[in-house]
Structure formats: structure tokens, C-alpha cells
Design an enzyme around this catalytic site. Structure first.
Site, mmCIF file in Angstrom:
data_model
loop_
_atom_site.group_PDB
_atom_site.id
_atom_site.type_symbol
_atom_site.label_atom_id
_atom_site.label_comp_id
_atom_site.label_asym_id
_atom_site.label_seq_id
_atom_site.Cartn_x
_atom_site.Cartn_y
_atom_site.Cartn_z
ATOM 1 N NE ARG A 118 -3.532 -4.067 -1.024
ATOM 2 C CZ ARG A 118 -2.814 -4.968 -0.337
ATOM 3 N NH1 ARG A 118 -1.510 -5.022 -0.485
ATOM 4 N NH2 ARG A 118 -3.403 -5.822 0.486
ATOM 5 N NE ARG A 163 -3.958 -2.000 2.350
ATOM 6 C CZ ARG A 163 -3.871 -3.268 2.754
ATOM 7 N NH1 ARG A 163 -2.732 -3.709 3.278
ATOM 8 N NH2 ARG A 163 -4.916 -4.084 2.652
ATOM 9 C CG HIS A 207 -5.644 1.174 -3.199
ATOM 10 N ND1 HIS A 207 -4.845 0.756 -2.150
ATOM 11 C CD2 HIS A 207 -6.658 0.266 -3.276
ATOM 12 C CE1 HIS A 207 -5.342 -0.347 -1.617
ATOM 13 N NE2 HIS A 207 -6.441 -0.659 -2.279
ATOM 14 C CE1 TYR A 256 -7.447 -7.296 -7.253
ATOM 15 C CE2 TYR A 256 -7.575 -8.404 -5.131
ATOM 16 C CZ TYR A 256 -7.388 -7.257 -5.871
ATOM 17 O OH TYR A 256 -7.162 -6.061 -5.237
ATOM 18 C CE LYS A 292 -8.317 -1.313 4.965
ATOM 19 N NZ LYS A 292 -8.848 -1.120 3.581
ATOM 20 C CD1 TRP A 310 -6.888 -7.634 1.131
ATOM 21 C CD2 TRP A 310 -5.375 -8.815 -0.012
ATOM 22 N NE1 TRP A 310 -6.624 -6.957 -0.047
ATOM 23 C CE2 TRP A 310 -5.702 -7.658 -0.762
ATOM 24 C CE3 TRP A 310 -4.447 -9.710 -0.539
ATOM 25 C CZ2 TRP A 310 -5.132 -7.371 -2.002
ATOM 26 C CZ3 TRP A 310 -3.858 -9.433 -1.767
ATOM 27 C CH2 TRP A 310 -4.210 -8.275 -2.477
#
Length: 210
Positions: free
Chosen positions: A127, A38, A124, A159, A65, A150
Site C-alpha cells: 500500500r 489493505r 502493508h 508521501y 479503517k 484515508w
């Protein structure tokens, strides 16, 4: 989770963008495309988080995150990007005129996008591009989840439609006997457009990039 269309770059678009960016932003954008980190993790990356010999870097839990550490494997190109930064600053990796870079969404970034002919794209999106390229290259979703840091597999499922590799082996399980050599043109019927969208990534069908 709200449904959204993920904007990612083709290899050709990425090359054009990198050519148009000033060197310090080009290095950061290239590193993002190679690692999927990120924006804040790239601008805040310190040399203490990089091991060039072991070819890895790491993001601390308080920088992630999901509040979990992220191990970052560095390929040859990523190592080259880092080597170009050596000696520029004693603490942070990416700098501009000797000072740490804190902002990437600058006028230079926006002008480069315009010159490269790229619309509807944010930092972003680099990414998203990294993740999309990985899936198209066959990287398993569980591996991608770990690489991208994640918190859940649901975030990575966005994806999944970019690759049909996991179902391609079953495509030959059905067939039609007695067909003529010359087939009539394919006629779209109700629901066909949705079916085509679900086949993104198959040969001859271009993926949606916006």
C-alpha cells in the site's frame, strides 16, 4: 502521529517479488500494488463488490479503517488480474485451491521476499508502494486521499516529500549572477544533509525506500 520511514518498492523490486511469489499470492500482491487496498480488503473482496463493465470496485464502510466507503477505480492491469480469477469461486475473488485466502503473511511470502533480495518489507508495504508511485507520478495528495480511503490529509502528507512537482515551478525564481563557468566542488555545510533529505524526488537524488 509518530514519524516513520516508509518502506516502498521500486518497479524493479516489485517485478522481482511478483516473479518469486506463487501465482495466487502474486495476483493478490499485484492487485494491491494497482489499487492500494489493505490486506483485509483484498482477501475479503467479493465479486458482489466488483463491476468489471464499469471498471470499478468498492469497499463497504464496515470494511474500511476510516468507516467510510472506498470507491476503487480499476485500470487495465487490475482488470486483467480480476479476469484471471473468474470461475475459481462463486463468492470471493482471490482463492487458493478453491478456498478463500485468509492469510498472506505466509512462509511462501517470506521465502519469496528472501529470494527477491528484499528486506524490511511487509505486505502493508504494498500500500505504501502504491501511494509512493502515485505521488511520484504527479497524483495530487487530495486525490490520493480519496483513492486510498484515508480519513485525513495528514496521513497522506507522509508521501509528499516524494515529489517536488508542486514547488518545481518556483525553482527558477532565484539565480546567481556573475558565476564562473567552472564551479568549485560542492562542500557540505551544517544542515546540508537535512536539506538533501527534504529534496527527495528531485533529479539525481534517490529517495529513501526504507
Amino acid at each position: 502521529m509518530k514519524s516513520e520511514r516508509l518502506r516502498w518498492l521500486t518497479q524493479e523490486e516489485a517485478a522481482r517479488l511478483l516473479q518469486e511469489l506463487p501465482q495466487h499470492l502474486a495476483d493478490m500482491a499485484e492487485f494491491s500494488l494497482l489499487t492500494g487496498l489493505r490486506q483485509s480488503n483484498v482477501t475479503g473482496l467479493e465479486w458482489a463488490q466488483v463491476d468489471m463493465q464499469r471498471r470499478c470496485a468498492w469497499i463497504h464502510p464496515d470494511q474500511a479503517k476510516a468507516r467510510k466507503p472506498i470507491p476503487v477505480s480499476l485500470n487495465d492491469q487490475a482488470i486483467q488480474v480480476l479476469r484471471r480469477q473468474l470461475g475459481k469461486h462463486h463468492r470471493v475473488v482471490f482463492t487458493y485451491k478453491g478456498q478463500p485466502v485468509t492469510q498472506t503473511n505466509t512462509k511462501a511470502w517470506r521465502k519469496a521476499l528472501k529470494r527477491a533480495g528484499i528486506e524490511d518489507f511487509t505486505w502493508h508495504g504494498l500500500r505504501h508502494t502504491w501511494a509512493s508511485w502515485h505521488v511520484q507520478a504527479g497524483t495530487p495528495l487530495l486525490v490520493l486521499q480519496q483513492m486510498g480511503g484515508w480519513a485525513s490529509l495528514d496521513m497522506v502528507q507522509r508521501y509528499a516529500h516524494l515529489s517536488a512537482d508542486h514547488v518545481a515551478q518556483y525553482a527558477a525564481n532565484v539565480g546567481v549572477n556573475g558565476t564562473k563557468k567552472t564551479q568549485a566542488p560542492l562542500r557540505l555545510v551544517s544542515g546540508t544533509s537535512q536539506h538533501i533529505e527534504n529534496m527527495v524526488g528531485c533529479e539525481g537524488i534517490e529517495p529513501t525506500t526504507r
